[in-house]
Design a protein around this motif. Structure first.
Motif, PDB file in Angstrom:
ATOM      1  N   PRO A 175       0.833  -1.204   0.000  1.00  0.00           N
ATOM      2  CA  PRO A 175       0.000   0.000   0.000  1.00  0.00           C
ATOM      3  C   PRO A 175       0.867   1.254   0.000  1.00  0.00           C
ATOM      4  CG  PRO A 175      -0.066  -1.099   2.148  1.00  0.00           C
ATOM      5  CD  PRO A 175       0.638  -2.023   1.199  1.00  0.00           C
ATOM      6  N   ARG A 176       0.744   2.065  -1.042  1.00  0.00           N
ATOM      7  CA  ARG A 176       1.628   3.234  -1.198  1.00  0.00           C
ATOM      8  C   ARG A 176       1.479   4.251  -0.078  1.00  0.00           C
ATOM      9  NH1 ARG A 176       0.193   6.033  -6.370  1.00  0.00           N
ATOM     10  NH2 ARG A 176      -1.889   5.399  -5.698  1.00  0.00           N
ATOM     11  N   ASP A 177       0.305   4.301   0.539  1.00  0.00           N
ATOM     12  CA  ASP A 177       0.088   5.239   1.636  1.00  0.00           C
ATOM     13  C   ASP A 177       0.638   4.723   2.954  1.00  0.00           C
ATOM     14  OD1 ASP A 177      -1.191   6.954  -0.091  1.00  0.00           O
ATOM     15  OD2 ASP A 177      -3.208   6.212   0.377  1.00  0.00           O
ATOM     16  N   GLY A 178       1.209   3.544   2.929  1.00  0.00           N
ATOM     17  CA  GLY A 178       1.745   2.956   4.145  1.00  0.00           C
ATOM     18  C   GLY A 178       0.685   2.194   4.915  1.00  0.00           C
ATOM     19  N   VAL A 179       1.055   1.752   6.083  1.00  0.00           N
ATOM     20  CA  VAL A 179       0.149   0.971   6.925  1.00  0.00           C
ATOM     21  C   VAL A 179      -0.699   1.879   7.809  1.00  0.00           C
ATOM     22  CG1 VAL A 179       0.042  -0.738   8.786  1.00  0.00           C
ATOM     23  CG2 VAL A 179       1.649  -1.048   6.884  1.00  0.00           C
ATOM     24  N   ASN A 181      -1.512   6.132   9.149  1.00  0.00           N
ATOM     25  CA  ASN A 181      -1.380   7.556   8.837  1.00  0.00           C
ATOM     26  C   ASN A 181      -0.750   8.285  10.027  1.00  0.00           C
ATOM     27  OD1 ASN A 181      -3.429   7.957  10.766  1.00  0.00           O
ATOM     28  ND2 ASN A 181      -5.041   7.933   9.227  1.00  0.00           N
ATOM     29  N   PRO A 182      -0.477   9.591   9.911  1.00  0.00           N
ATOM     30  CA  PRO A 182       0.156  10.318  11.016  1.00  0.00           C
ATOM     31  C   PRO A 182      -0.606  10.241  12.333  1.00  0.00           C
ATOM     32  CG  PRO A 182       0.278  11.600   9.007  1.00  0.00           C
ATOM     33  CD  PRO A 182      -0.590  10.429   8.702  1.00  0.00           C
ATOM     34  N   ALA A 183      -1.913  10.000  12.250  1.00  0.00           N
ATOM     35  CA  ALA A 183      -2.716   9.903  13.470  1.00  0.00           C
ATOM     36  C   ALA A 183      -2.649   8.515  14.095  1.00  0.00           C
ATOM     37  CB  ALA A 183      -4.170  10.251  13.156  1.00  0.00           C
ATOM     38  N   GLY A 184      -1.933   7.607  13.416  1.00  0.00           N
ATOM     39  CA  GLY A 184      -1.787   6.263  13.951  1.00  0.00           C
ATOM     40  C   GLY A 184      -2.883   5.298  13.544  1.00  0.00           C
ATOM     41  N   ARG A 185      -3.784   5.739  12.684  1.00  0.00           N
ATOM     42  CA  ARG A 185      -4.851   4.863  12.206  1.00  0.00           C
ATOM     43  C   ARG A 185      -4.444   4.189  10.901  1.00  0.00           C
ATOM     44  NH1 ARG A 185      -7.999   9.615  13.493  1.00  0.00           N
ATOM     45  NH2 ARG A 185      -9.120   9.348  15.466  1.00  0.00           N
ATOM     46  N   ASN A 186      -5.025   3.049  10.645  1.00  0.00           N
ATOM     47  CA  ASN A 186      -4.735   2.347   9.394  1.00  0.00           C
ATOM     48  C   ASN A 186      -5.158   3.212   8.209  1.00  0.00           C
ATOM     49  OD1 ASN A 186      -3.843   0.143  10.817  1.00  0.00           O
ATOM     50  ND2 ASN A 186      -5.725  -1.033  10.557  1.00  0.00           N
ATOM     51  N   THR A 187      -4.345   3.218   7.159  1.00  0.00           N
ATOM     52  CA  THR A 187      -4.711   3.969   5.958  1.00  0.00           C
ATOM     53  C   THR A 187      -5.837   3.238   5.233  1.00  0.00           C
ATOM     54  OG1 THR A 187      -3.115   2.817   4.542  1.00  0.00           O
ATOM     55  CG2 THR A 187      -2.335   4.784   5.705  1.00  0.00           C
ATOM     56  N   GLU A 188      -6.578   3.989   4.421  1.00  0.00           N
ATOM     57  CA  GLU A 188      -7.683   3.382   3.675  1.00  0.00           C
ATOM     58  C   GLU A 188      -7.181   2.307   2.720  1.00  0.00           C
ATOM     59  OE1 GLU A 188     -10.361   6.022   1.751  1.00  0.00           O
ATOM     60  OE2 GLU A 188     -10.583   7.349   3.488  1.00  0.00           O
ATOM     61  N   THR A 189      -6.041   2.600   2.068  1.00  0.00           N
ATOM     62  CA  THR A 189      -5.495   1.623   1.118  1.00  0.00           C
ATOM     63  C   THR A 189      -5.088   0.344   1.836  1.00  0.00           C
ATOM     64  OG1 THR A 189      -4.690   3.403  -0.296  1.00  0.00           O
ATOM     65  CG2 THR A 189      -3.747   1.232  -0.643  1.00  0.00           C
ATOM     66  N   TYR A 190      -4.483   0.488   2.997  1.00  0.00           N
ATOM     67  CA  TYR A 190      -4.107  -0.700   3.770  1.00  0.00           C
ATOM     68  C   TYR A 190      -5.343  -1.528   4.105  1.00  0.00           C
ATOM     69  CZ  TYR A 190      -2.791  -3.549   7.786  1.00  0.00           C
ATOM     70  OH  TYR A 190      -2.612  -4.605   8.652  1.00  0.00           O
ATOM     71  N   ASN A 191      -6.396  -0.874   4.579  1.00  0.00           N
ATOM     72  CA  ASN A 191      -7.625  -1.594   4.924  1.00  0.00           C
ATOM     73  C   ASN A 191      -8.217  -2.290   3.705  1.00  0.00           C
ATOM     74  OD1 ASN A 191      -7.582  -0.938   7.647  1.00  0.00           O
ATOM     75  ND2 ASN A 191      -8.806   0.920   7.380  1.00  0.00           N
ATOM     76  N   GLU A 192      -8.178  -1.614   2.555  1.00  0.00           N
ATOM     77  CA  GLU A 192      -8.701  -2.228   1.326  1.00  0.00           C
ATOM     78  C   GLU A 192      -7.906  -3.481   0.974  1.00  0.00           C
ATOM     79  OE1 GLU A 192      -9.556   0.184  -2.137  1.00  0.00           O
ATOM     80  OE2 GLU A 192      -9.686   1.962  -0.864  1.00  0.00           O
ATOM     81  N   ALA A 221      -6.121 -13.002   9.808  1.00  0.00           N
ATOM     82  CA  ALA A 221      -4.657 -13.030   9.884  1.00  0.00           C
ATOM     83  C   ALA A 221      -4.159 -12.885   8.455  1.00  0.00           C
ATOM     84  CB  ALA A 221      -4.196 -14.353  10.490  1.00  0.00           C
ATOM     85  N   ASN A 222      -3.373 -11.842   8.187  1.00  0.00           N
ATOM     86  CA  ASN A 222      -2.991 -11.558   6.804  1.00  0.00           C
ATOM     87  C   ASN A 222      -1.547 -11.054   6.739  1.00  0.00           C
ATOM     88  OD1 ASN A 222      -2.929  -8.364   6.504  1.00  0.00           O
ATOM     89  ND2 ASN A 222      -4.609  -8.893   7.893  1.00  0.00           N
ATOM     90  N   PRO A 223      -0.929 -11.114   5.552  1.00  0.00           N
ATOM     91  CA  PRO A 223       0.482 -10.748   5.409  1.00  0.00           C
ATOM     92  C   PRO A 223       0.713  -9.326   4.903  1.00  0.00           C
ATOM     93  CG  PRO A 223      -0.202 -11.873   3.439  1.00  0.00           C
ATOM     94  CD  PRO A 223      -1.422 -11.765   4.314  1.00  0.00           C
ATOM     95  N   VAL A 224      -0.328  -8.473   4.847  1.00  0.00           N
ATOM     96  CA  VAL A 224      -0.184  -7.179   4.178  1.00  0.00           C
ATOM     97  C   VAL A 224       0.903  -6.316   4.825  1.00  0.00           C
ATOM     98  CG1 VAL A 224      -1.346  -5.026   3.548  1.00  0.00           C
ATOM     99  CG2 VAL A 224      -2.534  -7.204   3.281  1.00  0.00           C
ATOM    100  N   LYS A 225       0.887  -6.180   6.147  1.00  0.00           N
ATOM    101  CA  LYS A 225       1.910  -5.364   6.801  1.00  0.00           C
ATOM    102  C   LYS A 225       3.304  -5.958   6.601  1.00  0.00           C
ATOM    103  CE  LYS A 225       3.410  -3.221  11.127  1.00  0.00           C
ATOM    104  NZ  LYS A 225       4.833  -3.566  10.878  1.00  0.00           N
ATOM    105  N   GLN A 226       3.409  -7.273   6.737  1.00  0.00           N
ATOM    106  CA  GLN A 226       4.722  -7.916   6.559  1.00  0.00           C
ATOM    107  C   GLN A 226       5.252  -7.713   5.146  1.00  0.00           C
ATOM    108  OE1 GLN A 226       2.099  -9.244   8.017  1.00  0.00           O
ATOM    109  NE2 GLN A 226       2.707 -10.128  10.003  1.00  0.00           N
ATOM    110  N   GLN A 227       4.344  -7.758   4.163  1.00  0.00           N
ATOM    111  CA  GLN A 227       4.778  -7.567   2.784  1.00  0.00           C
ATOM    112  C   GLN A 227       5.159  -6.112   2.521  1.00  0.00           C
ATOM    113  OE1 GLN A 227       1.805  -9.322   0.200  1.00  0.00           O
ATOM    114  NE2 GLN A 227       2.247 -11.396   0.912  1.00  0.00           N
ATOM    115  N   PHE A 228       4.435  -5.190   3.139  1.00  0.00           N
ATOM    116  CA  PHE A 228       4.820  -3.780   3.015  1.00  0.00           C
ATOM    117  C   PHE A 228       6.210  -3.570   3.617  1.00  0.00           C
ATOM    118  CE2 PHE A 228       5.222   0.476   4.806  1.00  0.00           C
ATOM    119  CZ  PHE A 228       4.999   1.248   3.678  1.00  0.00           C
TER     120      PHE A 228
END
Length: 267
Positions: A175-179, A181-192, A221-228
């Motif tokens: 996810p190009r926006d990262g995992v 955002n500056p507020a510490g919440r998951n980005t929309e792209t990450y959630n998608e 349980a998913n690998p999205v953060k690990q892959q990022f």
């Protein structure tokens, strides 16, 4: 992170100087003492410790992924936080830039990256990827992708043509926006992308997302953060990024014809 420190240093206008440390180890011979290998190992271990100390003195939070012998006498090749640099064995000097073998007209740094990428990508199981493949693929490539980027979508539009050419596309999440955002919440792209990876039919959800259809919200349980994180480790800076099975980076958006040409050239 080391990458931020390096960028700041370059922007500030400081020059990174290089000076090879003298190599006084000499050449090994058949009549060398029995403890010569042990001495060499101890020397290498000491040098690697100096290299590690040097990197951490510049960026205490740096994550050092690899320290390998370098073709430059007296220097080590270091991969840290998505950067490849060369550090002298005594830890006094750091060289940032591509290493070119003049005689062979070859970028040695690319070889270092390729070996590292190949080894790291081999650790990603097929079950964590979203794969579009023909029955008997001639080639397999790893594609770091984002479900929303225009060029990623354009690439996926040709998935049938890639498969017809004998090329399997093995997607991993970046996810190009990262995992977060500056507020510490998951980005929309990450959630998608989590929703896509958690869908009952990943391939169908993936294609639908590429066509602009928001995936049904899902978690697992998913690998999205690990892959990022892996992408950052491998120096990925944008999507799509396509990597051949030998670790060579082929580029971003590539047509099926061009990719087949590049893969055929490398085989």
């Amino acid at each position: 992170m080391f990458k931020k420190w390096l960028l700041a240093l370059c922007v500030s206008g400081f020059a990174l100087n290089v000076c090879a440390a003298p190599d006084g180890s000499g050449s090994a011979t058949a009549n060398a003492p029995a403890n010569a290998n042990a001495t060499a190992v101890a020397s290498a271990t000491g040098s690697e410790a100096s290299v590690r100390k040097a990197i951490l003195s510049l960026a205490p939070d740096a994550t050092i992924a690899s320290i390998q012998a370098s073709p430059i006498p007296g220097f080590y090749q270091v991969i840290t936080d998505g950067q490849l640099v060369y550090v002298s064995a005594d830890g006094k000097f750091l060289l940032n830039g591509d290493l070119i073998d003049v005689a062979r007209k070859k970028n040695i740094s690319n070889d270092g990256w390729a070996s590292f990428r190949k080894a790291e990508l081999a650790k990603v199981p097929a079950s964590d990827r979203i794969v579009f493949a023909p029955a008997n693929p001639r080639y397999r490539v790893t594609v770091f992708t984002d479900v929303n980027c225009a060029y990623c979508r354009a690439l996926h539009e040709h998935v049938a043509e890639f498969n017809k050419a004998g090329i399997a596309l093995e997607y991993v999440a970046w996810p190009r926006d990262g995992v977060t955002n500056p507020a510490g919440r998951n980005t929309e792209t990450y959630n998608e992308m989590v929703s896509v990876w958690c869908a009952s039919n990943r391939n169908a959800a993936f294609t639908a997302a590429k066509e602009g259809h928001m995936p049904k919200s899902a978690t697992c349980a998913n690998p999205v953060k690990q892959q990022f994180d892996l992408g950052v480790k491998l120096g990925i800076t944008g999507t799509p990024t396509i990597i051949a099975s030998d670790g060579t980076m082929l580029g971003g958006y590539i047509t099926p014809e061009e990719m087949l040409r590049l893969l055929s050239k490398g085989s």
